[in-house]
Motif scaffolding. Structure first.
Motif, PDB file in Angstrom:
ATOM      1  N   LEU B 218       0.844  -1.191   0.000  1.00 52.95           N
ATOM      2  CA  LEU B 218       0.000   0.000   0.000  1.00 52.95           C
ATOM      3  C   LEU B 218       0.879   1.241   0.000  1.00 52.95           C
ATOM      4  O   LEU B 218       1.904   1.267   0.692  1.00 52.95           O
ATOM      5  N   LEU B 221       0.715   6.897   3.458  1.00 52.48           N
ATOM      6  CA  LEU B 221      -0.210   8.017   3.553  1.00 52.48           C
ATOM      7  C   LEU B 221       0.605   9.318   3.636  1.00 52.48           C
ATOM      8  O   LEU B 221       1.417   9.494   4.545  1.00 52.48           O
ATOM      9  N   PRO B 222       0.427  10.238   2.687  1.00 53.50           N
ATOM     10  CA  PRO B 222       1.173  11.502   2.767  1.00 53.50           C
ATOM     11  C   PRO B 222       0.604  12.356   3.893  1.00 53.50           C
ATOM     12  O   PRO B 222      -0.547  12.165   4.303  1.00 53.50           O
ATOM     13  N   PRO B 223       1.394  13.277   4.404  1.00 50.76           N
ATOM     14  CA  PRO B 223       0.863  14.138   5.469  1.00 50.76           C
ATOM     15  C   PRO B 223      -0.292  14.969   4.940  1.00 50.76           C
ATOM     16  O   PRO B 223      -0.293  15.355   3.775  1.00 50.76           O
ATOM     17  N   PRO B 224      -1.301  15.234   5.776  1.00 49.35           N
ATOM     18  CA  PRO B 224      -2.445  16.016   5.288  1.00 49.35           C
ATOM     19  C   PRO B 224      -2.024  17.450   4.954  1.00 49.35           C
ATOM     20  O   PRO B 224      -1.063  17.965   5.520  1.00 49.35           O
ATOM     21  N   LEU B 225      -2.752  18.035   4.051  1.00 51.88           N
ATOM     22  CA  LEU B 225      -2.460  19.421   3.675  1.00 51.88           C
ATOM     23  C   LEU B 225      -2.774  20.335   4.856  1.00 51.88           C
ATOM     24  O   LEU B 225      -3.769  20.140   5.548  1.00 51.88           O
ATOM     25  N   LEU B 227      -3.876  23.890   5.590  1.00 52.02           N
ATOM     26  CA  LEU B 227      -4.356  25.105   4.922  1.00 52.02           C
ATOM     27  C   LEU B 227      -3.836  26.372   5.598  1.00 52.02           C
ATOM     28  O   LEU B 227      -3.683  27.408   4.966  1.00 52.02           O
TER      29      LEU B 227
ATOM     30  N   SER C  22      -6.664   3.876  -1.570  1.00 58.06           N
ATOM     31  CA  SER C  22      -6.023   3.263  -0.410  1.00 58.06           C
ATOM     32  C   SER C  22      -6.151   4.118   0.848  1.00 58.06           C
ATOM     33  O   SER C  22      -6.230   5.344   0.784  1.00 58.06           O
ATOM     34  N   ARG C  23      -6.190   3.401   1.964  1.00 57.17           N
ATOM     35  CA  ARG C  23      -6.140   3.995   3.313  1.00 57.17           C
ATOM     36  C   ARG C  23      -7.156   5.102   3.530  1.00 57.17           C
ATOM     37  O   ARG C  23      -6.819   6.172   4.040  1.00 57.17           O
ATOM     38  N   LEU C 207      -5.083   8.301  -2.784  1.00 62.08           N
ATOM     39  CA  LEU C 207      -4.810   8.554  -1.371  1.00 62.08           C
ATOM     40  C   LEU C 207      -5.539   9.813  -0.901  1.00 62.08           C
ATOM     41  O   LEU C 207      -5.579  10.810  -1.621  1.00 62.08           O
ATOM     42  N   PRO C 208      -6.099   9.772   0.306  1.00 62.27           N
ATOM     43  CA  PRO C 208      -6.756  10.973   0.829  1.00 62.27           C
ATOM     44  C   PRO C 208      -5.705  12.030   1.182  1.00 62.27           C
ATOM     45  O   PRO C 208      -4.710  11.727   1.821  1.00 62.27           O
ATOM     46  N   ARG C 209      -5.920  13.268   0.740  1.00 64.97           N
ATOM     47  CA  ARG C 209      -4.963  14.333   1.036  1.00 64.97           C
ATOM     48  C   ARG C 209      -5.540  15.387   1.971  1.00 64.97           C
ATOM     49  O   ARG C 209      -4.823  16.058   2.681  1.00 64.97           O
ATOM     50  N   TRP C 210      -6.817  15.556   1.930  1.00 61.56           N
ATOM     51  CA  TRP C 210      -7.397  16.613   2.766  1.00 61.56           C
ATOM     52  C   TRP C 210      -8.887  16.344   2.949  1.00 61.56           C
ATOM     53  O   TRP C 210      -9.576  15.859   2.041  1.00 61.56           O
ATOM     54  N   SER C 216     -13.541  25.524   2.153  1.00 62.66           N
ATOM     55  CA  SER C 216     -12.096  25.620   1.983  1.00 62.66           C
ATOM     56  C   SER C 216     -11.591  24.729   0.866  1.00 62.66           C
ATOM     57  O   SER C 216     -10.373  24.600   0.675  1.00 62.66           O
ATOM     58  N   ARG C 219      -9.237  26.218  -1.719  1.00 68.69           N
ATOM     59  CA  ARG C 219      -7.904  26.527  -1.210  1.00 68.69           C
ATOM     60  C   ARG C 219      -7.061  25.260  -1.123  1.00 68.69           C
ATOM     61  O   ARG C 219      -5.870  25.267  -1.447  1.00 68.69           O
ATOM     62  N   ALA C 220      -7.688  24.181  -0.664  1.00 64.67           N
ATOM     63  CA  ALA C 220      -6.961  22.915  -0.559  1.00 64.67           C
ATOM     64  C   ALA C 220      -6.486  22.462  -1.938  1.00 64.67           C
ATOM     65  O   ALA C 220      -5.345  22.032  -2.116  1.00 64.67           O
ATOM     66  N   LEU C 223      -3.614  24.570  -3.033  1.00 64.90           N
ATOM     67  CA  LEU C 223      -2.399  24.256  -2.293  1.00 64.90           C
ATOM     68  C   LEU C 223      -1.729  23.005  -2.849  1.00 64.90           C
ATOM     69  O   LEU C 223      -0.511  22.927  -2.986  1.00 64.90           O
ATOM     70  N   LEU C 224      -2.574  22.017  -3.173  1.00 65.15           N
ATOM     71  CA  LEU C 224      -2.036  20.737  -3.650  1.00 65.15           C
ATOM     72  C   LEU C 224      -1.466  20.870  -5.055  1.00 65.15           C
ATOM     73  O   LEU C 224      -0.404  20.346  -5.366  1.00 65.15           O
TER      74      LEU C 224
END
Lengths: 222, 230, 237
Positions: B218, B221-225, B227, C22-23, C207-210, C216, C219-220, C223-224
């Motif tokens: 898998l 998991l990247p660090p969350p953004l 804001l 994933s995840r 993958l979940p990023r935000w 918002s 903006r997210a 940013l990405l």
């Protein structure tokens, strides 16, 4: 049970809307009957003797086309997935579709049979009721495995090739029986074999109609 | 030594013994003479083919029941062996039929249903080759295998009945006790070989299937953004 | 306490050797309007298909209305409507006939042409084959409304529609929500979609990023991807 009725109704309604397709298929069967006559020559006795074989070969090849097309209705715009999510019971779905195919195939066979009487100068020596019963039982032997195999090959490339390749070996027994019964009804039945062949045909149908429903349900779950 | 290699080796030895007995230790067959000796090859091939298809059928049920790809590997290898054996069977039959009956082919029930069974399972292999999604391929193959296998006895009896009107099916007759032993020995040898081959072929199939279906790690998991920082 | 309409934890879906999703941990409450955003091929459709029980998950846990799909598939499916990429229609039938089939198979009575009026298709008795892509989308929307779902999953609801259609989607989503239906939509028209949603999820390469308030979302996204969100065409300067 109601779902079965509505699936059947829906399938026949869709086919009715696209009825030019059925007309085309019936014409195709007719062309086959003519071609057989050309291949055999103008010997009417030979034609009459093997009329059952020619008739059912014509129906068989038209039926593989019909099965491919009738299943394309379900897959071209994702209608089948939509039905399963509704949710429609897969068993009801299968028997609805199989009976709809049975009706269409019977229609096709009836047209081919009628025209072969005319084209091959046939005379019915047995009873008309038995002939009708034979047509229905024979097409039933094609409809149930045909519906299953149409679903099996639905998303595969070259479905037009795969469906007959897989289906034809499977339907050897009903084809044997239905040709036999047709011949017995047309040229006479001196040895009284008719009822036993009809019984053979009916028992094939019973086995196929029960087995294929279970397999179809497992197939569409995937 | 792996179990399938052991089976292959012992199968080859047993079969050789059986054929030596069949070729040298038994008298020529009463009606067919020396050509009758093909029986020691032909009948075991037929039984082995049925064994392979039976394995395919059982594995197909297992595949539908459990949904595990391991069963699919067994289905694949058994059908391939079954197809190979049926082709051999038809060739042997024709080689035997020509001197005995004077023809290569007859519409005998056993012969005809073998041919139909062969094309049915070739169809299953073709179907298998065009479906690429592993889970779907497994279900599709299993359904077609079950339908084709259940069809075998039905075809046999219908053809038997159908052809009995045209000609009586020729029977090879009962087997004398002096022929029974070499026949049984070759049959066991062939069966061992068949199962051994299926085992080896299955290992290859399983390697390929599991590579196809291997799950990569898998992704992390990247660090969350954040804001606020942005 | 009422269970979450959607609850996932560690949800993953694999196609062959590729993790399309994933995840993912996700909780969506009843009545929420939830936006899933991401680029093409990022896993939006995969996520919606898993939630719609069209395809099974590969790993992780999933419960819908507090029920596991393995055990209560039929009951879950009765509560869900899915607006998929393919319109799930019969090409040879008209709009009204397609809906008629739907009602019969659901065992519900047909409310007549009011639904088609809502999506602006009440004057088209011809077969769907002759409809444009946008009209099919409208008909698919009517299909979703007709199912009276508790959870509506909309894959690219704005796709193939004209500006008037955009307004229509907003209207219909409001209507679904006012009936208490939970709405989950996937869209890359972040600007449009985030205005009608409460919360949003941004996924990239599965993958979940935000995750956060829809306000918002733009903006997210910026940013990405380091640039402004793609805007709906009719708003472009």
């Amino acid at each position: 049970m109601m779902q079965f009725v509505w699936v059947l109704h829906k399938d026949l309604f869709v086919e009715w809307r696209a009825r030019s397709r059925i007309v085309g298929l019936a014409t195709y069967a007719l062309v086959m009957l003519l071609i057989f006559a050309f291949a055999v020559g103008t010997d009417t006795t030979a034609l009459q003797q093997h009329a059952g074989a020619y008739l059912w070969l014509a129906v068989l090849s038209a039926s593989t086309l019909l099965l491919v097309q009738s299943f394309q209705q379900e897959t071209e715009a994702g209608a089948l997935d939509g039905l399963l999510l509704l949710p429609v019971n897969p068993v009801a779905l299968f028997y609805g579709k199989a009976v709809a195919n049975l009706v269409l195939l019977t229609l096709l066979a009836a047209v081919a049979l009628g025209s072969s009487f005319f084209l091959y100068d046939l005379h019915l020596r047995g009873s008309l009721v038995l002939l009708c019963l034979n047509v229905v039982l024979g097409t039933a032997g094609l409809a149930a495995p045909g519906t299953l195999y149409a679903a099996l090959t639905a998303r595969a490339p070259a479905q037009q090739l795969l469906l007959p390749l897989l289906l034809l070996p499977l339907v050897v027994p009903p084809v044997l029986a239905v040709v036999k019964v047709t011949d017995l009804l047309l040229v006479g039945d001196p040895m009284n074999q008719l009822s036993s062949w009809l019984a053979v045909l009916a028992s094939f149908d019973l086995v196929y109609w029960s087995l294929t429903g279970v397999l179809f349900a497992r197939l569409v779950e995937e | 030594m792996k179990w399938d290699h052991a089976l292959l080796l012992s199968g080859a030895v047993i079969m050789a013994v059986g054929h030596c007995m069949g070729l040298f230790a038994t008298p020529p067959e009463a009606y067919m003479g020396e050509t009758g000796r093909i029986l020691y090859l032909h009948a075991p091939t037929a039984w082995a083919a049925m064994l392979a298809y039976l394995l395919a059928f059982l594995a197909a049920i297992g595949a539908l029941w459990t949904g595990r790809l391991a069963w699919d590997a067994t289905v694949e290898s058994s059908i391939e062996l079954g197809v190979l054996l049926s082709v051999m069977l038809l060739f042997q039959g024709s080689i035997w039929a020509k001197p005995t009956w004077g023809i290569w082919w007859t519409w005998d029930a056993r012969l005809t249903s073998t041919a139909i069974m062969l094309v049915a399972f070739i169809g299953v292999l073709v179907l298998r080759s065009v479906v690429h999604q592993p889970a779907r391929r497994m279900v599709v193959t299993a359904v077609a295998t079950i339908a084709s296998f259940v069809n075998v006895p039905v075809v046999y009896f219908s053809v038997k009945w159908w052809s009995s009107i045209h000609q009586l099916p020729s029977d090879t007759g009962s087997v004398d006790t002096i022929m029974a032993l070499p026949l049984a020995v070759s049959a066991f040898g062939t069966a061992f070989l068949t199962v051994g081959f299926i085992g080896s072929r299955r290992r290859l199939a399983w390697k390929r299937l599991s590579r196809e279906d291997a799950a990569p790690d898998l992704p992390e998991l990247p660090p969350p953004l954040d804001l606020e920082v942005g | 306490m009422e269970p979450m309409v959607v609850h996932t934890s560690g949800l993953c879906r694999r196609f062959g050797g590729r993790w399309a999703l994933s995840r993912l941990d996700l909780d969506i409450q009843a009545g929420e309007k939830f936006l899933i955003m991401g680029e093409n091929g990022g896993g939006k459709t995969t996520l919606l298909s898993v939630l719609a029980t069209v395809i099974p998950r590969s790993r992780g846990s999933l419960s819908l209305f507090g029920m596991e799909p393995e055990r209560h598939l039929t009951r879950i499916r009765q509560k869900i409507a899915f607006l998929a990429h393919l319109p799930s229609l019969y090409e040879d039938l008209s709009a009204a006939e397609n809906l008629g089939i739907l009602f019969r198979l659901m065992g519900a009575s047909n409310p007549g042409s009011s639904l088609l009026e809502q999506v602006g298709l009440d004057d088209r008795p011809d077969p769907v084959r002759s409809y444009s892509a946008g009209m099919r989308k409208r008909l698919s929307f009517a299909r979703v409304l007709a199912q009276r779902p508790d959870l509506a999953l909309l894959d690219e609801p704005f796709g193939q529609l004209d500006p008037e259609g955009f307004n229509l989607v907003e209207l219909l989503v409001e209507q679904l929500a006012s009936r208490g239906c939970t709405v989950v939509m996937a869209s890359h028209l972040v600007d449009r979609a985030s205005r009608i949603c409460d919360r949003a999820l941004l996924i990239q390469k599965g993958l979940p990023r935000w995750q956060g308030p829809a306000a918002s979302a733009s903006r997210a996204w910026g940013l990405l991807y380091g640039h402004e969100v793609p805007r709906a065409r009719e708003q472009a300067p």
